[in-house]
Enzyme design. Structure first.
Site, PDB file in Angstrom:
ATOM      1  N   TYR A  62      62.003  73.401  43.863  1.00 14.82           N
ATOM      2  CA  TYR A  62      61.953  72.095  44.526  1.00 14.82           C
ATOM      3  C   TYR A  62      62.295  70.931  43.599  1.00 14.82           C
ATOM      4  O   TYR A  62      62.336  69.785  44.037  1.00 14.82           O
ATOM      5  CB  TYR A  62      60.547  71.860  45.100  1.00 14.82           C
ATOM      6  CG  TYR A  62      60.150  72.888  46.131  1.00 14.82           C
ATOM      7  CD1 TYR A  62      60.677  72.859  47.413  1.00 14.82           C
ATOM      8  CD2 TYR A  62      59.248  73.901  45.810  1.00 14.82           C
ATOM      9  CE1 TYR A  62      60.312  73.810  48.368  1.00 14.82           C
ATOM     10  CE2 TYR A  62      58.875  74.855  46.752  1.00 14.82           C
ATOM     11  CZ  TYR A  62      59.413  74.803  48.022  1.00 14.82           C
ATOM     12  OH  TYR A  62      59.054  75.741  48.951  1.00 14.82           O
TER      13      TYR A  62
ATOM     14  N   HIS B 207      62.452  65.500  48.572  1.00 14.87           N
ATOM     15  CA  HIS B 207      60.995  65.377  48.726  1.00 14.87           C
ATOM     16  C   HIS B 207      60.301  65.154  47.377  1.00 14.87           C
ATOM     17  O   HIS B 207      59.119  64.826  47.353  1.00 14.87           O
ATOM     18  CB  HIS B 207      60.462  66.657  49.373  1.00 14.87           C
ATOM     19  CG  HIS B 207      59.513  66.438  50.512  1.00 14.87           C
ATOM     20  ND1 HIS B 207      59.312  65.234  51.154  1.00 14.87           N
ATOM     21  CD2 HIS B 207      58.664  67.308  51.139  1.00 14.87           C
ATOM     22  CE1 HIS B 207      58.404  65.374  52.113  1.00 14.87           C
ATOM     23  NE2 HIS B 207      57.999  66.611  52.117  1.00 14.87           N
TER      24      HIS B 207
ATOM     25  N   PHE C  48      51.283  71.437  46.542  1.00 17.44           N
ATOM     26  CA  PHE C  48      52.325  71.335  47.554  1.00 17.44           C
ATOM     27  C   PHE C  48      52.043  70.094  48.402  1.00 17.44           C
ATOM     28  O   PHE C  48      50.914  69.631  48.531  1.00 17.44           O
ATOM     29  CB  PHE C  48      52.496  72.600  48.410  1.00 17.44           C
ATOM     30  CG  PHE C  48      53.148  73.713  47.635  1.00 17.44           C
ATOM     31  CD1 PHE C  48      54.521  73.784  47.516  1.00 17.44           C
ATOM     32  CD2 PHE C  48      52.376  74.650  46.974  1.00 17.44           C
ATOM     33  CE1 PHE C  48      55.129  74.790  46.776  1.00 17.44           C
ATOM     34  CE2 PHE C  48      52.963  75.663  46.232  1.00 17.44           C
ATOM     35  CZ  PHE C  48      54.351  75.726  46.128  1.00 17.44           C
TER      36      PHE C  48
ATOM     37  N   ASN D 173      51.790  69.090  51.479  1.00 17.93           N
ATOM     38  CA  ASN D 173      50.872  68.944  52.612  1.00 17.93           C
ATOM     39  C   ASN D 173      49.411  68.833  52.215  1.00 17.93           C
ATOM     40  O   ASN D 173      48.570  68.489  53.046  1.00 17.93           O
ATOM     41  CB  ASN D 173      51.050  70.114  53.584  1.00 17.93           C
ATOM     42  CG  ASN D 173      52.424  70.120  54.230  1.00 17.93           C
ATOM     43  OD1 ASN D 173      53.261  69.248  53.982  1.00 17.93           O
ATOM     44  ND2 ASN D 173      52.666  71.108  55.057  1.00 17.93           N
TER      45      ASN D 173
ATOM     46  N   ASP E 203      58.956  59.750  49.063  1.00 17.84           N
ATOM     47  CA  ASP E 203      60.228  59.668  49.784  1.00 17.84           C
ATOM     48  C   ASP E 203      59.967  59.111  51.180  1.00 17.84           C
ATOM     49  O   ASP E 203      58.887  59.271  51.731  1.00 17.84           O
ATOM     50  CB  ASP E 203      60.878  61.054  49.864  1.00 17.84           C
ATOM     51  CG  ASP E 203      59.989  62.077  50.562  1.00 17.84           C
ATOM     52  OD1 ASP E 203      58.889  62.356  50.038  1.00 17.84           O
ATOM     53  OD2 ASP E 203      60.369  62.594  51.627  1.00 17.84           O
TER      54      ASP E 203
ATOM     55  N   ASN F  18      53.748  64.362  55.651  1.00 15.19           N
ATOM     56  CA  ASN F  18      52.538  65.174  55.526  1.00 15.19           C
ATOM     57  C   ASN F  18      51.753  64.894  54.246  1.00 15.19           C
ATOM     58  O   ASN F  18      50.529  65.041  54.224  1.00 15.19           O
ATOM     59  CB  ASN F  18      52.873  66.661  55.633  1.00 15.19           C
ATOM     60  CG  ASN F  18      53.257  67.049  57.053  1.00 15.19           C
ATOM     61  OD1 ASN F  18      52.768  66.462  58.020  1.00 15.19           O
ATOM     62  ND2 ASN F  18      54.143  68.007  57.191  1.00 15.19           N
TER      63      ASN F  18
END
Length: 194
Positions: free
Chosen positions: A14, A19, A64, A66, A91, A112
């Protein structure tokens, strides 16, 4: 003491995705302040820095996206940081790419990471540096935010990260309202001029 949290997802998969601009800006802030190294705690990576003569904590949650609020909640409790001294860098689909805006409070707009922070950290009334990534021209939003920047975006990304770092520093130095006035002003289009 300001607690500046950049949102993103951990791991090399990632690292260069849209994100993860929050992580990228926190890294830039650490570099600009000659801070670090980052240490693991609070379900994240953190370090202390000095920005505009003030001690701050920089945090990158490793939960992560969320579950970002779980990490921030632990750091807030440890450092006894009120929500009024939390700055979240994230973002923003609803802003065009390259746009950087400062905001205090408001909704999560489907983000989220922000939803998790609102849920775990006492509500929505925290400062934000919003980094525009635009909406996908086609396809799913999830694929867009988890996708990497294209060649043109990548060429402009250093300037975007610099603008976001300057906005974060302005929040610490002058407060969120003054930073909003400075960074949210936009030049008028020819049709708007008197």
């Amino acid at each position: 003491m300001w607690l500046i949290v950049g949102l993103g997802n951990p791991g090399p998969k990632y690292r260069n995705t849209r994100h993860n601009v929050g992580f990228m800006v926190v890294d830039r802030l650490a570099d600009r302040a000659s801070a670090g190294p980052f240490k693991e705690k609070f379900k994240g990576e953190w370090c202390k820095a000095t920005i505009a003569g003030r001690d701050v904590v920089l945090l990158k949650p490793l939960t992560f996206m969320n579950l970002s609020g779980e990490s921030l909640q632990q750091a807030m409790a440890f450092f006894k940081t009120p929500l009024s001294e939390v700055l979240v860098i994230h973002d923003e689909l609803d802003l065009a790419y390259r746009d950087v805006r400062v905001k205090v409070g408001g909704g999560a707009a489907g983000h989220n990471g922000l939803k998790s922070i609102v849920q775990h950290c006492g509500g929505p009334d925290f400062a934000r540096v919003r980094i525009g990534i635009g909406r996908p021209p086609k396809g799913s939003t999830e694929s867009w935010v988890l996708g990497e920047f294209d060649t043109m975006e990548s060429a402009e990304l250093p300037d975007v990260l610099q603008a976001a770092a300057l906005a974060a520093e302005a929040v610490v130095k002058d407060g969120a309202q003054a930073a909003q006035n400075k960074f949210n002003a936009r030049p008028k289009a020819p049709s708007e001029k008197a």
